[in-house]
Design a protein around this motif. Structure first.
Motif, PDB file in Angstrom:
ATOM      1  N   ARG A  88      47.849  40.480  32.911  1.00 29.97           N
ATOM      2  CA  ARG A  88      47.916  40.805  34.338  1.00 29.97           C
ATOM      3  C   ARG A  88      46.549  41.061  34.954  1.00 29.97           C
ATOM      4  NH1 ARG A  88      50.625  46.872  34.016  1.00 29.97           N
ATOM      5  NH2 ARG A  88      48.905  47.893  32.894  1.00 29.97           N
ATOM      6  N   LEU A 118      43.746  37.283  36.930  1.00 34.38           N
ATOM      7  CA  LEU A 118      43.525  36.876  38.315  1.00 34.38           C
ATOM      8  C   LEU A 118      42.924  38.006  39.164  1.00 34.38           C
ATOM      9  CD1 LEU A 118      46.634  34.605  39.007  1.00 34.38           C
ATOM     10  CD2 LEU A 118      44.353  33.981  38.170  1.00 34.38           C
ATOM     11  N   ASN A 168      36.506  31.434  39.093  1.00 32.80           N
ATOM     12  CA  ASN A 168      37.593  30.729  38.414  1.00 32.80           C
ATOM     13  C   ASN A 168      37.196  30.500  36.963  1.00 32.80           C
ATOM     14  OD1 ASN A 168      36.309  27.890  38.134  1.00 32.80           O
ATOM     15  ND2 ASN A 168      36.090  28.348  40.316  1.00 32.80           N
ATOM     16  N   LEU A 172      41.996  27.881  36.256  1.00 35.71           N
ATOM     17  CA  LEU A 172      42.598  29.208  36.448  1.00 35.71           C
ATOM     18  C   LEU A 172      41.865  29.916  37.577  1.00 35.71           C
ATOM     19  CD1 LEU A 172      44.466  31.536  35.233  1.00 35.71           C
ATOM     20  CD2 LEU A 172      42.416  32.244  33.977  1.00 35.71           C
ATOM     21  N   PRO A 226      42.693  32.637  41.381  1.00 35.85           N
ATOM     22  CA  PRO A 226      43.701  33.257  42.242  1.00 35.85           C
ATOM     23  C   PRO A 226      44.256  32.298  43.288  1.00 35.85           C
ATOM     24  CG  PRO A 226      41.797  34.696  41.999  1.00 35.85           C
ATOM     25  CD  PRO A 226      41.415  33.368  41.420  1.00 35.85           C
ATOM     26  N   GLU A 231      44.626  28.849  42.979  1.00 39.17           N
ATOM     27  CA  GLU A 231      45.502  27.838  42.393  1.00 39.17           C
ATOM     28  C   GLU A 231      45.226  27.709  40.906  1.00 39.17           C
ATOM     29  OE1 GLU A 231      44.725  23.944  43.961  1.00 39.17           O
ATOM     30  OE2 GLU A 231      42.556  24.197  43.870  1.00 39.17           O
ATOM     31  N   CYS A 232      46.273  27.387  40.189  1.00 35.72           N
ATOM     32  CA  CYS A 232      46.153  27.060  38.768  1.00 35.72           C
ATOM     33  C   CYS A 232      46.769  25.670  38.585  1.00 35.72           C
ATOM     34  CB  CYS A 232      46.891  28.082  37.901  1.00 35.72           C
ATOM     35  SG  CYS A 232      46.292  29.784  38.079  1.00 35.72           S
ATOM     36  N   SER A 234      52.325  27.466  37.957  1.00 34.82           N
ATOM     37  CA  SER A 234      52.649  28.671  38.714  1.00 34.82           C
ATOM     38  C   SER A 234      52.023  29.902  38.077  1.00 34.82           C
ATOM     39  CB  SER A 234      54.161  28.859  38.805  1.00 34.82           C
ATOM     40  OG  SER A 234      54.692  29.206  37.533  1.00 34.82           O
ATOM     41  N   GLU A 235      51.880  30.965  38.859  1.00 35.99           N
ATOM     42  CA  GLU A 235      51.306  32.203  38.334  1.00 35.99           C
ATOM     43  C   GLU A 235      52.132  32.783  37.187  1.00 35.99           C
ATOM     44  OE1 GLU A 235      49.809  36.520  40.064  1.00 35.99           O
ATOM     45  OE2 GLU A 235      49.656  34.730  41.319  1.00 35.99           O
ATOM     46  N   ILE A 271      51.262  31.105  33.715  1.00 32.75           N
ATOM     47  CA  ILE A 271      50.012  31.369  32.999  1.00 32.75           C
ATOM     48  C   ILE A 271      50.123  32.577  32.085  1.00 32.75           C
ATOM     49  CG2 ILE A 271      48.678  30.343  34.877  1.00 32.75           C
ATOM     50  CD1 ILE A 271      47.704  33.212  35.530  1.00 32.75           C
ATOM     51  N   SER A 272      51.128  33.407  32.298  1.00 29.95           N
ATOM     52  CA  SER A 272      51.281  34.617  31.483  1.00 29.95           C
ATOM     53  C   SER A 272      52.106  34.381  30.227  1.00 29.95           C
ATOM     54  CB  SER A 272      51.922  35.736  32.308  1.00 29.95           C
ATOM     55  OG  SER A 272      53.258  35.401  32.667  1.00 29.95           O
TER      56      SER A 272
END
Length: 226
Positions: free
Chosen positions: A8, A11, A86, A107, A109, A111-112, A191-192, A195-196
């Motif tokens: 978390r 970004l 980035n 990567l 904030p 866009e990924c 999507s955000e 990535i997690s």
């Protein structure tokens, strides 16, 4: 260490760095960068390298050669901020980021995304790709068709509005679009939440497989001696 996803803090680190563009702030927060961004990025590229090798996809990379530096080279840029906001990795046939035909992950904030193909080529190799499309239109269109089946299409970023010299007789719309390209790349947004997750690694591997027709076509075009 196996890739576990970006935490978390990844970004938010870049959002804060965009505001605090100082060496003092970066050094105070270097541990966050190493644990939230650089460490997971290295794990990601090495997991993907294993997956690609198992799938016999000729793309290589590792945490030493594939990751982009956080420090910006501002010598020839209008942007003089010392740090990039980035992160990214690039994998190629040789493992060198400068080798043509790249698999890329971005990567930030804003866009990924995954990307693959031939970006910002010098005039000579760009000309070879355009020539290949014009000389063998059916092979080019077959490659485009394979991309379409995987839900991919060539980006028209920076495409020329006029046909370049030497291709004035091209009238096939698909080939006309090809010879006007400045880059031959495909992109897939990430999507955000994605990535997690550890599943980001196989997702990047699957994207490489889907983009392989473009990479293989381009590699052949760049080595064609005609």
């Amino acid at each position: 260490m196996a890739f576990q996803g970006f935490g978390r803090d990844a970004l938010p680190f870049f959002r804060a760095l965009a505001f605090h563009q100082t060496k003092a702030w970066f050094e105070e927060n270097r541990a966050t960068y190493e644990t939230a961004v650089r460490g997971p990025m290295g794990d990601l590229v090495e997991d993907v390298a294993v997956l690609l090798a198992e799938a016999k996809i000729p793309i290589r990379g590792d945490r030493k050669t594939s990751l982009f530096r956080i420090h910006r080279d501002a010598r020839f840029s209008k942007i003089k901020d010392p740090y990039k906001t980035n992160g990214g990795l690039a994998m190629t046939r040789t493992g060198s980021k400068t080798d043509p035909g790249v698999l890329y992950f971005h990567l930030s904030p804003e866009e990924c995304f995954f990307a693959a193909g031939f970006y910002r080529l010098d005039p000579a190799p760009l000309g070879r790709l355009r020539d290949a499309a014009a000389r063998a239109p059916e092979a080019y269109k077959a490659m485009i068709g394979k991309l379409a089946k995987a839900g991919l299409a060539l980006s028209d970023e920076d495409a020329l509005k006029r046909t370049p010299r030497g291709f004035e007789t091209v009238d096939d719309p698909a080939i006309l679009a090809a010879v006007r390209q400045r880059h031959f790349i495909v992109v897939r947004p990430v999507s955000e939440p994605e990535i997690s997750e550890p599943a980001l690694a196989p997702s990047l591997g699957a994207f490489a497989r889907d983009a392989l027709p473009l990479l293989a076509w381009g590699w052949d075009a760049l080595t064609d001696s005609r």
